[in-house]
Scaffold this motif. Sequence first.
Motif, short mmCIF file in Angstrom:
data_model
loop_
_atom_site.label_atom_id
_atom_site.label_comp_id
_atom_site.label_asym_id
_atom_site.label_seq_id
_atom_site.Cartn_x
_atom_site.Cartn_y
_atom_site.Cartn_z
N THR A 37 -45.94 60.34 44.67
CA THR A 37 -46.00 61.64 44.15
C THR A 37 -45.02 61.84 43.03
OG1 THR A 37 -44.54 62.32 46.03
CG2 THR A 37 -46.82 62.73 46.17
N GLN A 91 -43.66 69.48 40.73
CA GLN A 91 -42.65 68.68 40.14
C GLN A 91 -41.97 69.46 39.30
OE1 GLN A 91 -44.57 65.30 37.88
NE2 GLN A 91 -44.55 64.30 39.71
N GLU A 124 -54.61 61.82 42.42
CA GLU A 124 -55.17 62.01 41.06
C GLU A 124 -54.85 60.81 40.37
OE1 GLU A 124 -52.55 65.21 39.20
OE2 GLU A 124 -53.55 66.59 40.22
N ARG A 147 -50.31 59.30 42.60
CA ARG A 147 -51.02 58.60 41.56
C ARG A 147 -50.74 57.28 41.82
NH1 ARG A 147 -48.02 62.87 40.21
NH2 ARG A 147 -49.00 64.64 39.26
N ASP A 197 -46.04 67.67 36.83
CA ASP A 197 -47.28 68.38 37.42
C ASP A 197 -46.60 69.76 38.07
OD1 ASP A 197 -46.22 68.17 40.18
OD2 ASP A 197 -47.47 66.29 40.18
N ARG A 199 -49.13 65.42 44.73
CA ARG A 199 -50.10 64.73 43.97
C ARG A 199 -49.55 63.46 43.95
NH1 ARG A 199 -52.49 69.50 40.58
NH2 ARG A 199 -51.32 71.21 41.58
N GLU A 242 -43.82 65.35 30.86
CA GLU A 242 -44.61 66.37 31.34
C GLU A 242 -44.60 66.29 33.03
OE1 GLU A 242 -49.28 67.65 31.56
OE2 GLU A 242 -48.59 65.91 30.05
#
Length: 1001
Positions: A340, A318, A793, A771, A315, A769, A313
């Motif tokens: 990111t 990406q 996130e 993490r 985002d 984003r 998965e």
Amino acid sequence: MPVTTITLRAPLVLVPGFGLDEQLRSKAESSAGLPPDAAQIVHDLNQLEAGVAVSVNPAGGKYKPSLLVHTRAYRIRLEATNRGTGYLVKHIDPLRLTDHARLARSCLVVRPPVWHMVFELRAVPTGSDAQWQVLEQAWQRLGQARADLLEVQSTGDAQSDFLDSVDRLIDATEEITTREARQAAPFPYQSFTATGGKRGRAPQSVYEFELIGPELPPSGAFVRIQGDTETRGKVGRATGRCVTVRFDQPASWDRLPTRGALELIPSNVIFNKQRQAVASLRARDSKNTGLLPAVVEHQVRPIPATGAQPHQELDPEQLQAFRKALTTEDLLVVLGPPGTGKTRTITEIAHTAATTSAADSGRVLVTSHTNRAVDNVLARLPQDLVVIRVGDESKVHADVKPLLLEEQSESLSEEIQHAMAQRTQAYQEAAAVEPWTAELATRVQQVDSHAEEARTADLRLRAAIRAAAAPAQEHLAALRLEEQQRRSILEDRTERAERLRAKAHSERQRSNALFTGRLHRTRARRREEELATETAEIEKLNALAAGILRRTEAASAEAERATREDPAVIAARTTLQTAEGHVAKSVQSAYEAADTAVHALRSVVPGAALPARMLDPADGATALRALHGQLKDWLPVLSRRQELTQQWRAAIGQDPGQLVPELVRYAQVVGATCIGAASRAELAGVDFDLGIVDEAGQIGIADTLVPLARVRRGVLVGDDRQLPPFRDADVDEWAQDIGDPELIRLMSQSALERLRAGLPSSHVVQLTRQRRMPAEIADFISAAFYRGELLTEKDHSHRDPLFASPMAFVDTAALPDRVRRESGRGRTEGRSRKGPFNPCEARLLARLATFYHRRGAEWMVIVPYLAQRLEVVRYLTPLIGDSQLADASVGSVDSYQGGERDVVLYGFTRSNPEGRIGFLKELRRANVAFTRAKSQLVLTGDLSTLMHADDPGFRTLIGDLHQHLLERGDLRDYREVMAALDETVPDLGDAARLAREGGRP
């Protein structure tokens, strides 16, 4: 395939290069087809009357021109002599698949009047000419023809100007970066010994030199014997005043002067590969025809849409980068701030691109400026991909070493050797096939012989039976005739009786007629009388049947008795039974031989089927004869396969490198540094569909062009807000020597920066984003470096017992000047210099590192200067009791870019009343350092110096940092933190106590 035939006006003269004979000796042991000596080379070349296939490596800057010349079995690299009178034979290698692939694309067919060989330069005949200009011009025309064939546009003025600038950039960079090595004083030696103390005329590769004087050449540096340009070697270990040098080619003892000097040789490999890339682009030989338009004019082709799905998965940003990377036709830029998911995105792109494209055209090149960045991507690729790593084993991460080309080649060699050993054993077992096939033939012949005997015995038995039963058979024949006659008469009378009965019945029915009844009654009585007579005769005939049957049974019994008891019949039957027994036994014996042969064959042909047992011996014999024919057909095949097995085993044992082309051929992903992608011969001629350049923000334009010129399309992934290709301080220093604003701009700018600024938004994807970091750190980074566009996130629960926030600063400003100030003032901060150090901060960082180390956290210490790093390691080692861990966990910003740890400790080091901060003004270094933290970032420094820094940009950054710490961080005093550390980390001694109390240590 563009091919040009060049007929030269004069002979070409070859001179064996230094070490060529040794090359031939060593390589001939493992490679078939190489000439036994240098003289054979010209003989082989002159045998190619139609011409010799040649590819040209043009001259570029300091890169010498050379030819790659191919015979039927090997290739030689020829380097033009300095005076242009001939060629030195530098290298010789057997032909590989890559050579055929390269020649299939384009080549010159060179036809000189003759090839000559002389064995020293001074023996080259006067007036000889290498005719290099003719060959170079022909090669350029061939490149144009190939470009026309591929419909490649010619290089425009802007592109030519750009390439000229890059050429000048390469020359300037080489001049500056190798100046120190070129100007270094030689290292005199007073004696040398060969490895193991060997001495004699036989050339050796490794020698140990006893030096004179205090200076030693750096480990890993290239050196040569002063005055001898052919003795390049690499410095290995140093013991006392002795250093070990491994020469590229074995050097004879007599060649080395007893007393002499070693001098440093600047490595020009990087610059030569950069020049080759530029030459490839200038000749329009690049795989990516849109590379120059994209880099120079920022002209790109539209990116086709795709609905491809990643395996993991991603985002939204990406996913956008993933899909565009799969279909871009020239260049794509993916900007990824720290945390990111750049690596995740890269691995998904590489995985899908490698598994969805055609087998040979879908190969992906993963590259970067550093080995660490390449290894970071390769380590996360799925196991289902065929991945190879090309590079220096000593510089490759342990997790990725199994992917090294050499490791895989050696591993595969061992597997093949093991398999070939097992197969050799199997063929030894299969050797039984031949004698058992012959034995089967013998036994099948025995079956045929016994079957013939059985057929003869059966005929004799039949004759004996006929002779013994002849009288009884004659009587039986008479009885059968009598019975046949009785049945014939019976049938006739039965039919007549039926007719009479029918007629009598008809007359009786008409006997009551008025006028004719009497006549009918008379006729009925006459028919009934006749019927009675016939019935009586029928009864007599039926009565005869029993008698005939009794006599027939008696005659049959007599015939059976006669055939049973007759001596001749008994003897014939016994003979037949014996023959049939022999047939059965011989068939069984043949089956046993067949089973043994097939079992032996199965050791190398697992699918060989055992013969099926037939009920009928004749059918069995037929099947066995067919099997024998099949086994005979297998015998020459087995013999050839056994020979091939032995050849494979010997060849692979002697030279595992022969497997390398096949490993490369089947690789789906290849990992190498930018220069490594062009430096390894194994990758020459290998086609790449997609090239992914990681950490492209810190790679210069010249370096980036090296891999991009080798791929059909490229993706640059990186962050232009982190480290640049060169430090600003270095560029400022070099600018004084270069004096060319265009070169300074190219030197200070990465290809990523250039493309980000010029490409349309469709070809630039921004990941936003993160993490990795807690929001307290990330929000400051976002505001300070990314215009507030970096989103967090990550759910972070702060549990640090020492600091109240994930972002903390320990301020030393309240300490006395003599305690907190930096030392080593006045030291140069340029490349490879130690710079200042700060004992106060070093002790604090060591105590903090020990605190987190004992809590089991992953930690790193980052400092700007080498001198400060050494200071921290000195304090840290006794606290954690592990010098290797201390050395590995304390480093510069450059060494940790791309890495991450739970806890990052960063020391600014600088503390002086003038606010001098040196190259701390390169704000991108702070960005790199701060963004390594996953849970806790602890900064240490003198805020009074930092907030009054002599650089405005840095002052603004520290002002923003100070405000952020007051609002969301933890700003602490040095003494307060040291007191808290006293509870868990032992005191460093008097120095630390005096520092906390404000005294002089």
